[in-house]
Design a protein around this motif. Sequence first.
Motif, PDB file in Angstrom:
ATOM      1  N   SER A 418      53.504 -11.340 -13.861  1.00 52.61           N
ATOM      2  CA  SER A 418      52.630 -12.501 -13.698  1.00 52.61           C
ATOM      3  C   SER A 418      53.459 -13.755 -13.461  1.00 52.61           C
ATOM      4  CB  SER A 418      51.749 -12.675 -14.935  1.00 52.61           C
ATOM      5  OG  SER A 418      52.556 -12.979 -16.065  1.00 52.61           O
ATOM      6  N   LYS A 419      52.815 -14.772 -12.907  1.00 53.38           N
ATOM      7  CA  LYS A 419      53.519 -16.028 -12.610  1.00 53.38           C
ATOM      8  C   LYS A 419      54.061 -16.678 -13.867  1.00 53.38           C
ATOM      9  CE  LYS A 419      51.181 -17.253  -8.299  1.00 53.38           C
ATOM     10  NZ  LYS A 419      50.340 -18.282  -7.608  1.00 53.38           N
ATOM     11  N   LYS A 420      53.331 -16.624 -14.966  1.00 52.75           N
ATOM     12  CA  LYS A 420      53.776 -17.277 -16.205  1.00 52.75           C
ATOM     13  C   LYS A 420      54.995 -16.589 -16.816  1.00 52.75           C
ATOM     14  CE  LYS A 420      50.660 -14.846 -19.394  1.00 52.75           C
ATOM     15  NZ  LYS A 420      51.701 -14.313 -20.269  1.00 52.75           N
ATOM     16  N   ASP A 421      55.181 -15.313 -16.469  1.00 48.98           N
ATOM     17  CA  ASP A 421      56.335 -14.589 -17.009  1.00 48.98           C
ATOM     18  C   ASP A 421      57.534 -14.597 -16.065  1.00 48.98           C
ATOM     19  OD1 ASP A 421      55.086 -13.762 -19.406  1.00 48.98           O
ATOM     20  OD2 ASP A 421      54.030 -12.180 -18.331  1.00 48.98           O
ATOM     21  N   LEU A 422      57.296 -14.943 -14.806  1.00 52.12           N
ATOM     22  CA  LEU A 422      58.334 -14.772 -13.786  1.00 52.12           C
ATOM     23  C   LEU A 422      59.584 -15.602 -14.084  1.00 52.12           C
ATOM     24  CD1 LEU A 422      58.550 -13.045 -11.289  1.00 52.12           C
ATOM     25  CD2 LEU A 422      57.811 -14.993  -9.906  1.00 52.12           C
ATOM     26  N   ASN A 423      59.429 -16.804 -14.631  1.00 51.80           N
ATOM     27  CA  ASN A 423      60.587 -17.675 -14.910  1.00 51.80           C
ATOM     28  C   ASN A 423      61.289 -17.336 -16.217  1.00 51.80           C
ATOM     29  OD1 ASN A 423      60.193 -19.207 -12.560  1.00 51.80           O
ATOM     30  ND2 ASN A 423      58.703 -20.541 -13.580  1.00 51.80           N
ATOM     31  N   LYS A 424      60.751 -16.345 -16.957  1.00 49.94           N
ATOM     32  CA  LYS A 424      61.309 -16.047 -18.275  1.00 49.94           C
ATOM     33  C   LYS A 424      61.915 -14.653 -18.370  1.00 49.94           C
ATOM     34  CE  LYS A 424      57.640 -18.859 -20.371  1.00 49.94           C
ATOM     35  NZ  LYS A 424      56.475 -18.853 -21.279  1.00 49.94           N
ATOM     36  N   ILE A 425      61.807 -13.893 -17.295  1.00 51.19           N
ATOM     37  CA  ILE A 425      62.209 -12.485 -17.410  1.00 51.19           C
ATOM     38  C   ILE A 425      63.701 -12.297 -17.647  1.00 51.19           C
ATOM     39  CG2 ILE A 425      60.264 -11.636 -16.053  1.00 51.19           C
ATOM     40  CD1 ILE A 425      62.131 -11.517 -13.622  1.00 51.19           C
ATOM     41  N   PHE A 426      64.533 -13.317 -17.301  1.00 54.05           N
ATOM     42  CA  PHE A 426      65.977 -13.182 -17.510  1.00 54.05           C
ATOM     43  C   PHE A 426      66.419 -13.741 -18.860  1.00 54.05           C
ATOM     44  CE2 PHE A 426      65.616 -13.100 -12.849  1.00 54.05           C
ATOM     45  CZ  PHE A 426      66.306 -11.931 -12.579  1.00 54.05           C
ATOM     46  N   SER A 427      65.465 -14.215 -19.673  1.00 51.74           N
ATOM     47  CA  SER A 427      65.794 -14.716 -21.013  1.00 51.74           C
ATOM     48  C   SER A 427      66.035 -13.533 -21.948  1.00 51.74           C
ATOM     49  CB  SER A 427      64.662 -15.581 -21.554  1.00 51.74           C
ATOM     50  OG  SER A 427      64.436 -16.696 -20.714  1.00 51.74           O
ATOM     51  N   ILE A 461      70.334 -14.002  -7.398  1.00 58.96           N
ATOM     52  CA  ILE A 461      69.204 -13.084  -7.590  1.00 58.96           C
ATOM     53  C   ILE A 461      67.922 -13.796  -7.158  1.00 58.96           C
ATOM     54  CG2 ILE A 461      67.927 -11.654  -9.228  1.00 58.96           C
ATOM     55  CD1 ILE A 461      70.387 -11.680 -11.010  1.00 58.96           C
ATOM     56  N   LYS A 462      67.106 -13.091  -6.396  1.00 61.96           N
ATOM     57  CA  LYS A 462      65.819 -13.612  -5.971  1.00 61.96           C
ATOM     58  C   LYS A 462      64.752 -12.592  -6.344  1.00 61.96           C
ATOM     59  CE  LYS A 462      63.443 -15.536  -1.931  1.00 61.96           C
ATOM     60  NZ  LYS A 462      63.542 -15.825  -0.465  1.00 61.96           N
ATOM     61  N   VAL A 463      63.641 -13.065  -6.925  1.00 57.19           N
ATOM     62  CA  VAL A 463      62.589 -12.167  -7.406  1.00 57.19           C
ATOM     63  C   VAL A 463      61.263 -12.542  -6.747  1.00 57.19           C
ATOM     64  CG1 VAL A 463      61.411 -11.217  -9.412  1.00 57.19           C
ATOM     65  CG2 VAL A 463      63.773 -12.018  -9.619  1.00 57.19           C
ATOM     66  N   LYS A 464      60.597 -11.527  -6.236  1.00 55.65           N
ATOM     67  CA  LYS A 464      59.223 -11.673  -5.747  1.00 55.65           C
ATOM     68  C   LYS A 464      58.366 -10.642  -6.465  1.00 55.65           C
ATOM     69  CE  LYS A 464      60.302 -13.195  -1.014  1.00 55.65           C
ATOM     70  NZ  LYS A 464      60.134 -12.860   0.426  1.00 55.65           N
ATOM     71  N   SER A 465      57.213 -11.058  -6.938  1.00 54.44           N
ATOM     72  CA  SER A 465      56.367 -10.106  -7.652  1.00 54.44           C
ATOM     73  C   SER A 465      54.914 -10.568  -7.613  1.00 54.44           C
ATOM     74  CB  SER A 465      56.830  -9.962  -9.099  1.00 54.44           C
ATOM     75  OG  SER A 465      56.094  -8.954  -9.753  1.00 54.44           O
ATOM     76  N   LYS A 466      54.023  -9.608  -7.617  1.00 56.31           N
ATOM     77  CA  LYS A 466      52.594  -9.884  -7.686  1.00 56.31           C
ATOM     78  C   LYS A 466      51.982  -8.887  -8.650  1.00 56.31           C
ATOM     79  CE  LYS A 466      48.549 -10.847  -4.855  1.00 56.31           C
ATOM     80  NZ  LYS A 466      47.994 -10.894  -3.470  1.00 56.31           N
ATOM     81  N   LEU A 467      51.226  -9.403  -9.582  1.00 53.23           N
ATOM     82  CA  LEU A 467      50.674  -8.566 -10.639  1.00 53.23           C
ATOM     83  C   LEU A 467      49.795  -7.468 -10.036  1.00 53.23           C
ATOM     84  CD1 LEU A 467      50.899  -8.597 -13.709  1.00 53.23           C
ATOM     85  CD2 LEU A 467      48.705  -9.796 -13.794  1.00 53.23           C
ATOM     86  N   GLY A 468      50.107  -6.217 -10.398  1.00 52.20           N
ATOM     87  CA  GLY A 468      49.338  -5.075  -9.929  1.00 52.20           C
ATOM     88  C   GLY A 468      49.823  -4.489  -8.622  1.00 52.20           C
ATOM     89  N   GLU A 469      50.786  -5.135  -7.948  1.00 52.58           N
ATOM     90  CA  GLU A 469      51.244  -4.639  -6.648  1.00 52.58           C
ATOM     91  C   GLU A 469      52.721  -4.254  -6.633  1.00 52.58           C
ATOM     92  OE1 GLU A 469      50.260  -7.227  -3.446  1.00 52.58           O
ATOM     93  OE2 GLU A 469      48.119  -7.318  -3.960  1.00 52.58           O
ATOM     94  N   GLY A 470      53.500  -4.773  -7.528  1.00 54.63           N
ATOM     95  CA  GLY A 470      54.910  -4.417  -7.567  1.00 54.63           C
ATOM     96  C   GLY A 470      55.831  -5.623  -7.497  1.00 54.63           C
ATOM     97  N   SER A 471      57.132  -5.335  -7.481  1.00 58.04           N
ATOM     98  CA  SER A 471      58.153  -6.399  -7.527  1.00 58.04           C
ATOM     99  C   SER A 471      59.278  -6.090  -6.558  1.00 58.04           C
ATOM    100  CB  SER A 471      58.723  -6.534  -8.942  1.00 58.04           C
ATOM    101  OG  SER A 471      57.699  -6.762  -9.883  1.00 58.04           O
ATOM    102  N   VAL A 472      59.977  -7.161  -6.138  1.00 55.83           N
ATOM    103  CA  VAL A 472      61.160  -7.034  -5.281  1.00 55.83           C
ATOM    104  C   VAL A 472      62.282  -7.856  -5.917  1.00 55.83           C
ATOM    105  CG1 VAL A 472      62.159  -7.389  -3.008  1.00 55.83           C
ATOM    106  CG2 VAL A 472      59.739  -6.763  -3.215  1.00 55.83           C
ATOM    107  N   PHE A 473      63.364  -7.195  -6.329  1.00 55.17           N
ATOM    108  CA  PHE A 473      64.552  -7.870  -6.852  1.00 55.17           C
ATOM    109  C   PHE A 473      65.630  -7.794  -5.775  1.00 55.17           C
ATOM    110  CE2 PHE A 473      62.252  -7.049 -10.669  1.00 55.17           C
ATOM    111  CZ  PHE A 473      62.634  -8.033 -11.564  1.00 55.17           C
ATOM    112  N   THR A 474      66.068  -8.964  -5.277  1.00 54.13           N
ATOM    113  CA  THR A 474      67.074  -9.023  -4.219  1.00 54.13           C
ATOM    114  C   THR A 474      68.338  -9.676  -4.771  1.00 54.13           C
ATOM    115  OG1 THR A 474      65.338  -9.237  -2.546  1.00 54.13           O
ATOM    116  CG2 THR A 474      67.576  -9.822  -1.886  1.00 54.13           C
ATOM    117  N   ILE A 475      69.483  -8.974  -4.566  1.00 57.15           N
ATOM    118  CA  ILE A 475      70.781  -9.459  -5.062  1.00 57.15           C
ATOM    119  C   ILE A 475      71.665  -9.776  -3.863  1.00 57.15           C
ATOM    120  CG2 ILE A 475      72.699  -8.979  -6.614  1.00 57.15           C
ATOM    121  CD1 ILE A 475      70.937  -6.528  -7.563  1.00 57.15           C
TER     122      ILE A 475
END
Length: 484
Positions: A418-427, A461-475
Amino acid sequence: MRNDNKTKSPKNDDTNAFTGTIQRVFNNISSAVSGIVNGFISNLRFSISLRISLIYIRLLLFSLIFIIFLYCIGFLVIMVPIIHREDQVLYSEIAMGISREEDIDNVVMPLRNVTKKEIVIFTQNNLIYTTVEDEKLYTVNRLHFDRTSRTLYYLNAINEDDIQITIIHSLNKYLSILSNIIKVILIIELLRIFSIIKKGRKINKKVLKPIMEMTEIAQRISVQNLSHRINVAGTKNELKDLAKTINDMMDRIETSYNNQKQFVSDASHELRTPIAVIQGYANLLNRWGKEDKEVLNESIIAIKNESNNMQELVEKLLYLARHDKKTLKLEKELFELKDLLNEMIRETKMIAKSHIIESEINCSPIIYGDKQSIKQGIRIFIDNALKYTEPGGKITIKCETENDGCLVSIIDTGIGISKKDLNKIFSRFYRADESRNNNKNGHGLGLSIAKLIVLAHNGKIKVKSKLGEGSVFTIYFDVENGTN
């Protein structure tokens, strides 16, 4: 009065010994005062306000000594030529009387009574007449201090036409005038010192008030109230900059301390669960495991799993601790990233047979880094994708070029973020609500470790994600020139 033929030859030094003596005296006084003041200040601990006041006083004392010295020099410059001119006139009258062969006593005594000066006469280095009894007064050169009468004499020897006349001056009258001038200067300067100290105290209190406030706030700061800050309102210039710097430092300290507290709290929480499970199964074994093989096997498996879980957590904590202490060492070397990715794709297909694993490796870059650390970081992203993608979902591992670097992407069709979690996932210890609700195992440390590894290799690291559809982690990694 004496009139004899003793042979006395006074030393005739044309240099101005009197001026030199006065100068040396004042230099010695200045050096002595400076040494005493510096030693006194260095041996005592004074407040800043008092130190500033003492500096003011020292500067004023030096200026006072300098002014007095200038007055003395000015006095000498004015008076010495006058004395010499008067002596030259006196010498001419005495020499004229001697040339007319008049009685020396009749010539000298009226002049002595008028000028109040003592006179010593030599002809061809022979003493022929003197008005003084003390032999030192016509044998010394320039200056003589009589301890008995406490009188300072100045001897002016004039030698012309084989007649040398030494005229002896008592300098007490001139010293008295000079002393009165110095007293007036001292009184004026002391009044100035008193006025400056009085005004300086008020100015110092106003200037040093912010520093006193800083001291009070610093004394109040403790572990329980790290939120205290210095009020910068009213401060100016350097003190304002100092207050802002201290506030910024306190912000960093508070943030670091809170992070440390949170880290300890989270680590304790993560360790509490496996320890509780192990204790529970240990009690179960103690009560029924001796006779019941099913309970025994279940307990052994559970304890083994929780021990592995604890080992994994401790290893991650140690990794983070070494990074925070700057003791984490990377063994960097040149290696081909394509080979590393192909190896990881084969391993992933072996352990994740319930998922669809695809790959698109379109480049063969050579990068400079710690091969095992980079493998660990990419493995964390792949494991994360597997964990949050349901069986039958697809995981794609891609490698492609971009400008002077390469991009490694891990794409999944999982639950997303989710958008609210996206900025915190690396904490550290952070786990999104979706992962908690789906009972996914983990400590919330993997992505924070992966981020440290990538940043240690100047990556991004760049992260794209949409709830229910999946995520893309680019390094993003830098590559050696010409290896894409």
